[in-house]
Design a protein around this motif. Structure first.
Motif, PDB file in Angstrom:
ATOM      1  N   ALA A   3       0.811  -1.219   0.000  1.00 39.81           N
ATOM      2  CA  ALA A   3       0.000   0.000   0.000  1.00 39.81           C
ATOM      3  C   ALA A   3       0.848   1.275   0.000  1.00 39.81           C
ATOM      4  N   PRO A   4       1.963   1.345   0.758  1.00 39.25           N
ATOM      5  CA  PRO A   4       2.791   2.557   0.680  1.00 39.25           C
ATOM      6  C   PRO A   4       3.324   2.833  -0.720  1.00 39.25           C
ATOM      7  N   LEU A   5       3.603   1.778  -1.492  1.00 40.47           N
ATOM      8  CA  LEU A   5       4.051   1.988  -2.869  1.00 40.47           C
ATOM      9  C   LEU A   5       2.943   2.620  -3.707  1.00 40.47           C
ATOM     10  N   VAL A   6       1.721   2.126  -3.524  1.00 37.48           N
ATOM     11  CA  VAL A   6       0.587   2.679  -4.262  1.00 37.48           C
ATOM     12  C   VAL A   6       0.353   4.131  -3.871  1.00 37.48           C
ATOM     13  N   ASP A   7       0.615   4.449  -2.620  1.00 38.90           N
ATOM     14  CA  ASP A   7       0.367   5.802  -2.131  1.00 38.90           C
ATOM     15  C   ASP A   7       1.450   6.785  -2.558  1.00 38.90           C
ATOM     16  N   ALA A   8       2.690   6.303  -2.694  1.00 38.85           N
ATOM     17  CA  ALA A   8       3.813   7.223  -2.918  1.00 38.85           C
ATOM     18  C   ALA A   8       4.255   7.311  -4.370  1.00 38.85           C
ATOM     19  N   MET A   9       3.996   6.290  -5.176  1.00 37.73           N
ATOM     20  CA  MET A   9       4.465   6.278  -6.562  1.00 37.73           C
ATOM     21  C   MET A   9       3.291   6.538  -7.502  1.00 37.73           C
ATOM     22  N   TYR A  10       3.392   7.575  -8.301  1.00 36.81           N
ATOM     23  CA  TYR A  10       2.318   7.900  -9.240  1.00 36.81           C
ATOM     24  C   TYR A  10       2.829   8.903 -10.264  1.00 36.81           C
ATOM     25  N   SER A 173       7.782  10.268   0.799  1.00 33.36           N
ATOM     26  CA  SER A 173       8.569   9.377  -0.038  1.00 33.36           C
ATOM     27  C   SER A 173       8.244   7.931   0.334  1.00 33.36           C
ATOM     28  N   ILE A 174       8.749   6.994  -0.466  1.00 31.18           N
ATOM     29  CA  ILE A 174       8.461   5.586  -0.193  1.00 31.18           C
ATOM     30  C   ILE A 174       9.025   5.175   1.160  1.00 31.18           C
ATOM     31  N   THR A 175      10.274   5.555   1.429  1.00 33.11           N
ATOM     32  CA  THR A 175      10.870   5.202   2.722  1.00 33.11           C
ATOM     33  C   THR A 175      10.147   5.905   3.862  1.00 33.11           C
ATOM     34  N   GLY A 180       6.439   5.679   8.476  1.00 35.27           N
ATOM     35  CA  GLY A 180       5.177   6.046   9.108  1.00 35.27           C
ATOM     36  C   GLY A 180       4.314   4.836   9.399  1.00 35.27           C
ATOM     37  N   LEU A 181       4.328   3.856   8.483  1.00 31.18           N
ATOM     38  CA  LEU A 181       3.563   2.630   8.700  1.00 31.18           C
ATOM     39  C   LEU A 181       4.072   1.871   9.919  1.00 31.18           C
TER      40      LEU A 181
END
Length: 307
Positions: A3-10, A173-175, A180-181
């Motif tokens: 989910a963090p990838l979906v949220d941060a990469m676009y 950012s992704i990291t 945060g997660l």
């Protein structure tokens, strides 16, 4: 996990949520359209040339794993879009809309498909001249919803515009998103909630899973049993909408805590009434009227306390 990838990469020019939603939904649609030509062979059913094959468990597992993975990714993007699409006072209703949509989809894919796929049901309710096959095949059903996915996605691409990201919702950012997660997962309240959500259904999972199987074993056709889930589907659609305001309040889990003991009681009713079904079907060759009254009552009770 992703989910963090979906949220941060676009792609900013295309849209934060549409960057994932559009390709994922198109891929799901094309997979279902393509799968209509393969599903009979994978399941070991007779193909168009009359050949009988063995079920291909590995291919079925890989196909539906990919499909469900894409669906889960789509769900992440839709949930994220709902947070920016809905106003602050209505964001709590996003889960209610999600619940209604999932119940409606389950109802359509289960009851709707079984009714239209079963020859006896189609001959009884939908046809003047009996035929040996149902109205809809599994491949045709998959293809129909594949086209629905494709055309719905094209509508989103052409006519739906994402609102600009507000300043109070910065993109990490992704990291940073993963950090945060991890911080959220370290909160005691979140850990307790995870434990509750992972274990809460254990108390009635066996009763839910075994009841319908035992009733079919005792003599009720599975197609007619599926019709009784109409009551469950109706309750699952309307009750979350009616209770949405209550659930979206400051203490949304209070209603869940109140309903959970009652939900356990429904499992006890299953345990009491299923043996009675065995005795009823054993003494009657016709479909007993009491079964037709009993199952809707239980399904509505289950949906009420699960909503």
């Amino acid at each position: 996990f992703w989910a963090p990838l979906v949220d941060a990469m676009y792609v900013e020019a295309f849209g934060r949520r549409k960057s994932w939603l559009v390709p994922v939904q198109l891929l799901c649609g094309f997979l279902m359209i393509w799968g209509q030509y393969q599903i009979d062979a994978w399941l070991g059913e007779s193909t168009a040339d009359g050949q009988q094959t063995e079920p291909d468990i590995k291919v079925l597992t890989m196909y539906f794993f990919v499909l469900f993975f894409l669906m889960a990714t789509q769900d992440i993007a839709v949930d994220g879009w709902a947070l920016t699409m809905l106003s602050r006072e209505n964001r709590g209703l996003a889960s209610t809309v999600n619940s209604v949509g999932q119940t409606l989809g389950y109802f359509t894919a289960y009851v709707g498909f079984l009714a239209l796929n079963d020859a006896d049901t189609c001959n009884r309710f939908f046809r003047a001249v009996p035929q040996e096959e149902g109205i809809v095949s599994l491949g045709g059903f998959m293809a129909f919803w594949g086209y629905v996915f494709v055309f719905t996605t094209l509508y989103v691409v052409l006519f739906k515009r994402e609102d600009d990201r507000s300043e109070d919702e910065p993109v990490e950012s992704i990291t940073g998103t993963y950090r945060g997660l991890l911080k959220v997962l370290q909160l005691p309240s979140v850990q307790q909630l995870c434990i509750v959500l992972l274990t809460c259904k254990a108390a009635f999972a066996a009763a839910d899973a075994a009841t319908s199987l035992k009733i079919v074993e005792y003599g009720m056709p599975k197609e007619e049993l599926a019709f009784f889930t109409t009551f469950l589907g109706s309750a699952g659609i309307f009750l979350p909408a009616l209770l949405g305001k209550l659930i979206a309040g400051h203490a949304p889990l209070n209603s869940w805590r109140w309903a959970y003991p009652l939900r356990l009681m429904v499992g006890l009713l299953y345990a009491i009434l299923v043996p009675l079904s065995s005795a009823t079907y054993a003494t009657s060759s016709e479909h007993p009227v009491m079964e037709y009254l009993k199952i809707p009552t239980l399904t509505v009770s289950k949906a009420t306390f699960a909503a």
